[in-house]
Motif scaffolding. Sequence first.
Motif, PDB file in Angstrom:
ATOM      1  N   GLY A  99       6.006  -8.930   1.001  1.00 52.31           N
ATOM      2  CA  GLY A  99       5.753  -9.949  -0.016  1.00 52.31           C
ATOM      3  C   GLY A  99       5.885 -11.364   0.512  1.00 52.31           C
ATOM      4  O   GLY A  99       5.247 -12.289   0.002  1.00 52.31           O
ATOM      5  N   PHE A 100       6.686 -11.542   1.559  1.00 54.28           N
ATOM      6  CA  PHE A 100       6.827 -12.882   2.127  1.00 54.28           C
ATOM      7  C   PHE A 100       5.515 -13.351   2.745  1.00 54.28           C
ATOM      8  O   PHE A 100       5.188 -14.527   2.702  1.00 54.28           O
ATOM      9  N   VAL A 101       4.732 -12.424   3.302  1.00 58.61           N
ATOM     10  CA  VAL A 101       3.445 -12.790   3.913  1.00 58.61           C
ATOM     11  C   VAL A 101       2.455 -13.227   2.843  1.00 58.61           C
ATOM     12  O   VAL A 101       1.775 -14.248   2.995  1.00 58.61           O
ATOM     13  N   HIS A 154      -3.757  -8.919  -0.241  1.00 56.48           N
ATOM     14  CA  HIS A 154      -2.925  -8.148  -1.169  1.00 56.48           C
ATOM     15  C   HIS A 154      -3.273  -6.662  -1.114  1.00 56.48           C
ATOM     16  O   HIS A 154      -2.378  -5.813  -1.203  1.00 56.48           O
ATOM     17  N   ILE A 155      -4.550  -6.339  -0.969  1.00 54.40           N
ATOM     18  CA  ILE A 155      -4.947  -4.930  -0.878  1.00 54.40           C
ATOM     19  C   ILE A 155      -4.388  -4.294   0.392  1.00 54.40           C
ATOM     20  O   ILE A 155      -3.824  -3.194   0.349  1.00 54.40           O
ATOM     21  N   LEU A 156      -4.527  -4.980   1.525  1.00 50.98           N
ATOM     22  CA  LEU A 156      -4.000  -4.442   2.784  1.00 50.98           C
ATOM     23  C   LEU A 156      -2.483  -4.314   2.751  1.00 50.98           C
ATOM     24  O   LEU A 156      -1.924  -3.311   3.224  1.00 50.98           O
ATOM     25  N   THR A 157      -1.814  -5.304   2.182  1.00 50.55           N
ATOM     26  CA  THR A 157      -0.358  -5.232   2.050  1.00 50.55           C
ATOM     27  C   THR A 157       0.035  -4.087   1.133  1.00 50.55           C
ATOM     28  O   THR A 157       0.981  -3.340   1.417  1.00 50.55           O
ATOM     29  N   ASN A 192       1.174  -5.227  -5.787  1.00 53.33           N
ATOM     30  CA  ASN A 192       0.243  -6.006  -4.968  1.00 53.33           C
ATOM     31  C   ASN A 192      -1.201  -5.751  -5.360  1.00 53.33           C
ATOM     32  O   ASN A 192      -2.026  -6.658  -5.311  1.00 53.33           O
ATOM     33  N   PHE A 193      -1.535  -4.535  -5.767  1.00 50.61           N
ATOM     34  CA  PHE A 193      -2.897  -4.254  -6.235  1.00 50.61           C
ATOM     35  C   PHE A 193      -3.191  -5.033  -7.519  1.00 50.61           C
ATOM     36  O   PHE A 193      -4.303  -5.520  -7.712  1.00 50.61           O
ATOM     37  N   LYS A 194      -2.196  -5.168  -8.386  1.00 48.16           N
ATOM     38  CA  LYS A 194      -2.391  -5.956  -9.615  1.00 48.16           C
ATOM     39  C   LYS A 194      -2.607  -7.430  -9.288  1.00 48.16           C
ATOM     40  O   LYS A 194      -3.446  -8.087  -9.885  1.00 48.16           O
ATOM     41  N   ILE A 195      -1.847  -7.935  -8.341  1.00 46.71           N
ATOM     42  CA  ILE A 195      -1.995  -9.342  -7.950  1.00 46.71           C
ATOM     43  C   ILE A 195      -3.329  -9.551  -7.240  1.00 46.71           C
ATOM     44  O   ILE A 195      -3.933 -10.626  -7.340  1.00 46.71           O
ATOM     45  N   ALA A 196      -3.832  -8.530  -6.532  1.00 45.44           N
ATOM     46  CA  ALA A 196      -5.131  -8.643  -5.863  1.00 45.44           C
ATOM     47  C   ALA A 196      -6.231  -8.911  -6.874  1.00 45.44           C
ATOM     48  O   ALA A 196      -7.131  -9.719  -6.623  1.00 45.44           O
TER      49      ALA A 196
END
Length: 148
Positions: free
Chosen positions: A14-16, A94-97, A114-118
């Motif tokens: 998440g920091f990235v 975000h998808i890759l993370t 992360n998928f939701k944020i993508a």
Amino acid sequence: MRTVLNVLNFVLGGFVTTLSWLLATLVSIIFIFTMPLTRSCWEITRLSLVPYGNEAVHVDELNPQGKSVLMNTGGTLLNIFWLVFFGWWLCVMHILTGIAQCVTLIGIPVGIANFKIAAIALWPVGRRVVSVETARAARTANAQRRFQ
């Protein structure tokens, strides 16, 4: 539980994503024509840092009386500009993370966040990050207003 998941998100990548959103925010501050994007960038930076306990809600859900055709049209144009220049690479990040986080069993909830944020990364203008409770209250009030 939210705190544990937020710390887990930060540790597992998440920091990235947060740094990427912070970079997009700084770029939007530097260029004058992207200044309207700055608030949206900052809002999603906060969501990327602390996704649990917060939710991105469209401003029309928070303040339905304040709807404006002109503002919605301007927001759509800004979102198109955003998608072309910034949104796609933040979405891919975000998808890759999220995929990397879903490799481990403990990272699956964080990967889903992360998928939701993508999805939000593609079209962020007009969204505000509020607590989950505030978002639920706004949706309930809107539903009651519609059906009365």
